[in-house]
Design a protein around this motif. Structure first.
Motif, PDB file in Angstrom:
ATOM      1  N   ARG A  66      -8.402   5.444  -7.348  1.00 34.28           N
ATOM      2  CA  ARG A  66      -7.317   5.873  -8.237  1.00 34.28           C
ATOM      3  C   ARG A  66      -7.821   6.284  -9.622  1.00 34.28           C
ATOM      4  NH1 ARG A  66      -2.202   4.671  -6.273  1.00 34.28           N
ATOM      5  NH2 ARG A  66      -1.337   5.020  -8.334  1.00 34.28           N
ATOM      6  N   ASP A  83      -4.243  -7.258  -6.454  1.00 35.91           N
ATOM      7  CA  ASP A  83      -4.389  -6.610  -5.146  1.00 35.91           C
ATOM      8  C   ASP A  83      -5.359  -7.382  -4.256  1.00 35.91           C
ATOM      9  OD1 ASP A  83      -2.612  -4.650  -5.821  1.00 35.91           O
ATOM     10  OD2 ASP A  83      -4.100  -3.064  -6.106  1.00 35.91           O
ATOM     11  N   TRP A 136       0.209   7.996  -6.572  1.00 31.72           N
ATOM     12  CA  TRP A 136      -1.133   8.586  -6.500  1.00 31.72           C
ATOM     13  C   TRP A 136      -1.285   9.568  -7.662  1.00 31.72           C
ATOM     14  CZ3 TRP A 136      -5.294   7.110  -4.043  1.00 31.72           C
ATOM     15  CH2 TRP A 136      -6.353   7.988  -3.818  1.00 31.72           C
ATOM     16  N   TYR A 181       0.831  -1.204   0.000  1.00 28.78           N
ATOM     17  CA  TYR A 181       0.000   0.000   0.000  1.00 28.78           C
ATOM     18  C   TYR A 181       0.869   1.259   0.000  1.00 28.78           C
ATOM     19  CZ  TYR A 181      -3.853   3.148   1.323  1.00 28.78           C
ATOM     20  OH  TYR A 181      -4.781   4.160   1.367  1.00 28.78           O
ATOM     21  N   SER A 191       2.258   1.852  -3.390  1.00 27.35           N
ATOM     22  CA  SER A 191       1.258   2.296  -4.363  1.00 27.35           C
ATOM     23  C   SER A 191       0.955   3.783  -4.213  1.00 27.35           C
ATOM     24  CB  SER A 191      -0.030   1.477  -4.208  1.00 27.35           C
ATOM     25  OG  SER A 191      -0.744   1.852  -3.039  1.00 27.35           O
ATOM     26  N   ASN A 212      -6.973   3.136  -2.465  1.00 26.43           N
ATOM     27  CA  ASN A 212      -6.624   2.839  -3.857  1.00 26.43           C
ATOM     28  C   ASN A 212      -7.876   2.615  -4.714  1.00 26.43           C
ATOM     29  OD1 ASN A 212      -3.853   3.027  -4.388  1.00 26.43           O
ATOM     30  ND2 ASN A 212      -3.444   1.089  -3.334  1.00 26.43           N
TER      31      ASN A 212
END
Length: 280
Positions: free
Chosen positions: A68, A197, A25, A18, A21, A65
């Motif tokens: 996104r 994921d 962003w 996480y 990731s 997420n």
């Protein structure tokens, strides 16, 4: 070891994934940690500081997420606050407030107070949709507009998918990825990163197991704000036909969309949601 994960090593793997990731962003953002009665809550703030606020609440077994694909569009018009629900595999503390109580609304009140928000529009998905709807019912003056994507709490929760998921295990054909596709309805090209994921998360994460409380007709009729409800006709988690019917009949200012051949995971609704949020 946190009780929401199966092991310390698994918790570390999910948290590290996480954190990595978040480096990509899609728009400039601030990472905030808001103290609440349920512990620290992690929030990703994007968009102009002077723009109207928009709070985003993801679903179970997920984190921010989720947004996104939407955030670059929505953050042009709103100061967005992607909130990691406590007790889920994001950046917030592992506390799980009791759903059949005011505890979730009290936690979310703490989050809004920590963000200095007297009122806000909200978008919630699945458990996040239930959370947003629960809050709007209990604190209607705090919610200006409400978008519910495959929300819990309106249509009955379905459990037939559990048998389909468990049977292969009993027969020695445990395939977590196939189960993820079954539950979410995500099939087709380009969805491997999402399924990756989900597979990682549920290898190590222990989701909530209690049934989401259903809201009464009287509670739904009490909502004063405009509400948009978007459901997938092939949702394996909730009775989307019942969700659509009850929303149309009981929510005074509801716009309802039923997406054919779409499962529990609602994707590609960025423009539809934005149009609703901007509609004056």
């Amino acid at each position: 070891m946190s009780t929401i994960y199966k092991s310390e090593a698994g918790a570390h793997e999910i948290q590290e994934h996480y954190r990595e990731s978040l480096w990509s962003w899609p728009v400039p953002a601030e990472q905030l940690r808001i103290p609440t009665r349920e512990g620290e809550t992690f929030v990703i703030a994007s968009g102009p500081r002077d723009a109207p606020p928009l709070v985003l609440l993801h679903g179970s077994g997920s984190n921010s997420n989720t947004w996104r694909g939407d955030i670059a569009s929505w953050a042009q018009h709103f100061r967005t606050y992607a909130v990691d629900l406590v007790g889920e595999p994001g950046g917030s503390d592992p506390s799980r407030p009791v759903l059949k109580s005011e505890a979730v609304a009290l936690w979310l009140s703490d989050v809004l107070a920590g963000l200095n928000l007297s009122s806000t529009a909200m978008v919630g998905m699945s458990l996040g949709g239930w959370t947003a709807l629960d809050y709007a019912i209990r604190r209607p003056e705090k919610v200006t507009r409400l978008v519910l994507l495959c929300p819990g709490g309106i249509g009955k929760q379905r459990f037939g998918w559990i048998f389909k998921a468990v049977l292969p295990r009993l027969l020695g054909r445990h395939d977590l990825r196939r189960q993820a596709a079954l539950v979410t309805g995500l099939t087709g090209p380009g969805l491997d990163p999402i399924l990756d994921d989900i597979e990682l998360t549920f290898t190590h994460f222990k989701p909530r197991t209690e049934r989401l409380p259903l809201f009464t007709d009287a509670q739904l009729k009490s909502l004063p704000m405009p509400v948009e409800v978007i459901v997938g006709a092939a949702d394996a988690m909730f009775d989307s036909a019942e969700t659509a019917r009850r929303a149309r009949q009981s929510i005074p200012h509801a716009t309802v969309h039923v997406l054919p051949d779409v499962g529990h995971a609602i994707l590609d609704q960025t423009d539809t949601v934005l149009k609703f949020l901007l509609d004056s």
